[in-house]
Write a protein that holds these residues in place. Structure first.
Motif, PDB file in Angstrom:
ATOM      1  N   LYS A  51      -9.291   7.197  -6.237  1.00 26.51           N
ATOM      2  CA  LYS A  51      -8.907   7.357  -4.831  1.00 26.51           C
ATOM      3  C   LYS A  51      -7.787   6.406  -4.436  1.00 26.51           C
ATOM      4  CE  LYS A  51     -10.765   7.795  -0.149  1.00 26.51           C
ATOM      5  NZ  LYS A  51     -11.973   7.827   0.697  1.00 26.51           N
ATOM      6  N   CYS A  52      -7.895   5.152  -4.833  1.00 28.19           N
ATOM      7  CA  CYS A  52      -6.892   4.159  -4.436  1.00 28.19           C
ATOM      8  C   CYS A  52      -5.946   3.791  -5.574  1.00 28.19           C
ATOM      9  CB  CYS A  52      -7.562   2.898  -3.903  1.00 28.19           C
ATOM     10  SG  CYS A  52      -8.491   1.974  -5.154  1.00 28.19           S
ATOM     11  N   SER A  53      -6.137   4.441  -6.749  1.00 28.37           N
ATOM     12  CA  SER A  53      -5.308   4.172  -7.939  1.00 28.37           C
ATOM     13  C   SER A  53      -5.385   2.710  -8.372  1.00 28.37           C
ATOM     14  CB  SER A  53      -3.849   4.571  -7.693  1.00 28.37           C
ATOM     15  OG  SER A  53      -3.754   5.943  -7.382  1.00 28.37           O
ATOM     16  N   GLY A  54      -6.505   2.074  -8.067  1.00 31.04           N
ATOM     17  CA  GLY A  54      -6.730   0.709  -8.529  1.00 31.04           C
ATOM     18  C   GLY A  54      -6.285  -0.379  -7.581  1.00 31.04           C
ATOM     19  N   SER A  55      -5.700  -0.024  -6.456  1.00 32.03           N
ATOM     20  CA  SER A  55      -5.211  -1.061  -5.526  1.00 32.03           C
ATOM     21  C   SER A  55      -6.353  -1.706  -4.741  1.00 32.03           C
ATOM     22  CB  SER A  55      -4.201  -0.463  -4.552  1.00 32.03           C
ATOM     23  OG  SER A  55      -4.842   0.438  -3.647  1.00 32.03           O
ATOM     24  N   GLY A  56      -7.422  -0.963  -4.507  1.00 29.70           N
ATOM     25  CA  GLY A  56      -8.530  -1.471  -3.710  1.00 29.70           C
ATOM     26  C   GLY A  56      -8.376  -1.172  -2.231  1.00 29.70           C
ATOM     27  N   ALA A  57      -7.227  -0.603  -1.863  1.00 27.31           N
ATOM     28  CA  ALA A  57      -6.960  -0.323  -0.438  1.00 27.31           C
ATOM     29  C   ALA A  57      -7.200   1.149  -0.135  1.00 27.31           C
ATOM     30  CB  ALA A  57      -5.525  -0.699  -0.091  1.00 27.31           C
ATOM     31  N   GLU A  58      -7.732   1.421   1.030  1.00 21.92           N
ATOM     32  CA  GLU A  58      -7.932   2.800   1.462  1.00 21.92           C
ATOM     33  C   GLU A  58      -6.559   3.494   1.537  1.00 21.92           C
ATOM     34  OE1 GLU A  58     -10.339   6.049   2.791  1.00 21.92           O
ATOM     35  OE2 GLU A  58     -10.863   4.097   1.893  1.00 21.92           O
ATOM     36  N   PRO A  59      -6.444   4.689   0.961  1.00 23.36           N
ATOM     37  CA  PRO A  59      -5.156   5.393   1.013  1.00 23.36           C
ATOM     38  C   PRO A  59      -4.613   5.480   2.437  1.00 23.36           C
ATOM     39  CG  PRO A  59      -6.664   6.530  -0.456  1.00 23.36           C
ATOM     40  CD  PRO A  59      -7.458   5.451   0.215  1.00 23.36           C
TER      41      PRO A  59
END
Length: 363
Positions: free
Chosen positions: A157-165
């Motif tokens: 979902k976040c591609s590994g960033s940890g942030a909500e899209p």
């Protein structure tokens, strides 16, 4: 009780840096807790000894105080060793060395540091090791297997960033984007500056304005993944295949690797000798005396073999190119057929009569 670090590593007091490093590597290989028969207590003890003896200043002070090293430290005789019993310097003992194995041991042990290896070194997720069993026939032809692993993977979902899209990352207020915090400690040897990974952003320097609802800001999530593995023809029993990037994921770093240990089931009819196959073929007495053209079983079909007259038990024939493909593509091994002449234990009257006639003819 005080400890003899030289004795723990199994080296003499005057051992060189290379001797100390080599001794430590051997013990780390032997006692790593993730290995079968490992010993975590001895593993940590070896690491403790190495971190002192591999540091010139610490080793000098240790040599000065000798067996009273522990008591001297506790009593204020010297300082600056805070934290030397953790694993912060462990991977340095393996830097740039493969140790005769297929992969970098610094990566194998990375789970002990929670992925935080030395400054300037690339972080990497934990490697995974699995076992796969194939048949003798599959070893010759090559095969494909599908394995299913439950492991940490990058959040889709976040591609590994940890942030909500749709949301942004912001600078960590604790470390001001540095990813680490610093402390200065005063000792009798002077001021020591220590840096530790920021506990708020976990060394990233940034934190999400809003955490991803799927991974809760971790950037990774535990999921099941099916992975297809191509096993090449000719692989040896206990051979290992490395699949890069199919190990466990870690936030903001490359994933670990997957190592597949291949086991080959034994075949009662065939024996592997490097890239050759050896088998035994029984023939009757008349075939041995007169010769014959016979069928030979192979793991993947049958072939014809011409047996000349007068063939004796134990005679071996080589069928070129009917063995096992070379892993490096340098041709195919041979099929070695050993002849075993069967002597009947029971004969009919007619057979006995014929054998007696042969005997009378000098056979």
């Amino acid at each position: 009780m005080s400890k003899d670090y030289y004795k723990i590593l199994g080296v003499q007091k005057g051992a060189s840096e290379d001797e100390i490093k080599k001794a430590f590597r051997a013990l780390a290989h032997k006692y790593h807790p993730d290995k079968k028969g490992g010993d975590e207590a001895k593993f940590k003890e070896a690491n403790e000894a190495y971190q002192v003896l591999s540091d010139k200043e610490k080793r000098s002070q240790y040599d000065q105080f000798g067996q009273t090293f522990e008591n001297a430290q506790a009593g204020g005789g010297f300082h600056g060793f805070e934290g030397f019993r953790d694993f912060s310097g462990f991977a340095s003992g393996f830097s740039g060395d493969k140790g005769g194995v297929e992969f970098d041991l610094g990566d194998v042990f990375s789970d002990f540091f929670n992925g935080q290896r030395g400054a300037g070194r690339q972080r990497k997720g934990r490697d995974i090791e699995v076992d796969v069993t194939i048949s003798f026939e599959e070893m010759i032809t090559g095969t494909e297997k599908t394995i299913e692993l439950a492991k940490n993977t990058t959040c889709s979902k976040c591609s590994g960033s940890g942030a909500e899209p749709g949301t942004k990352m912001k600078t960590c207020a604790t470390c001001h984007g540095k990813g680490q915090t610093e402390q200065i400690k005063q000792t009798i040897l002077g001021a020591f500056k220590t840096a530790t990974v920021c506990s708020n952003c976990k060394g990233e320097g940034q934190i999400p304005e809003k955490k991803c609802s799927k991974c809760h800001g971790n950037g990774i999530i535990k999921e099941s993944e099916k992975i297809k593995i191509k096993i090449p023809a000719g692989i040896h029993d206990n051979g290992t295949i490395r699949v890069v990037g199919k190990g466990e994921a870690i936030k903001s770093a490359s994933s670990g690797d997957l190592y597949i240990n291949v086991h080959i089931t034994q075949n009662r009819k065939f024996q592997r000798i490097n890239y050759d196959i050896k088998t035994k073929k029984y023939i009757n007495l008349s075939q041995a005396i007169l010769g014959d053209k016979i069928e030979i079983d192979t793991p993947i079909g049958t072939v014809k073999l011409k047996v000349p007259d007068g063939t004796v038990s134990g005679k071996q024939f080589k069928l070129r190119g009917k063995g096992i493909p070379h892993l490096r593509g340098f041709g195919i091994g041979d099929l070695i057929v050993e002849i075993d002449v069967k002597i009947p234990d029971k004969l009919t009257r007619q057979q006995k009569k014929l054998v007696k006639e042969l005997r009378d003819e000098g056979l």
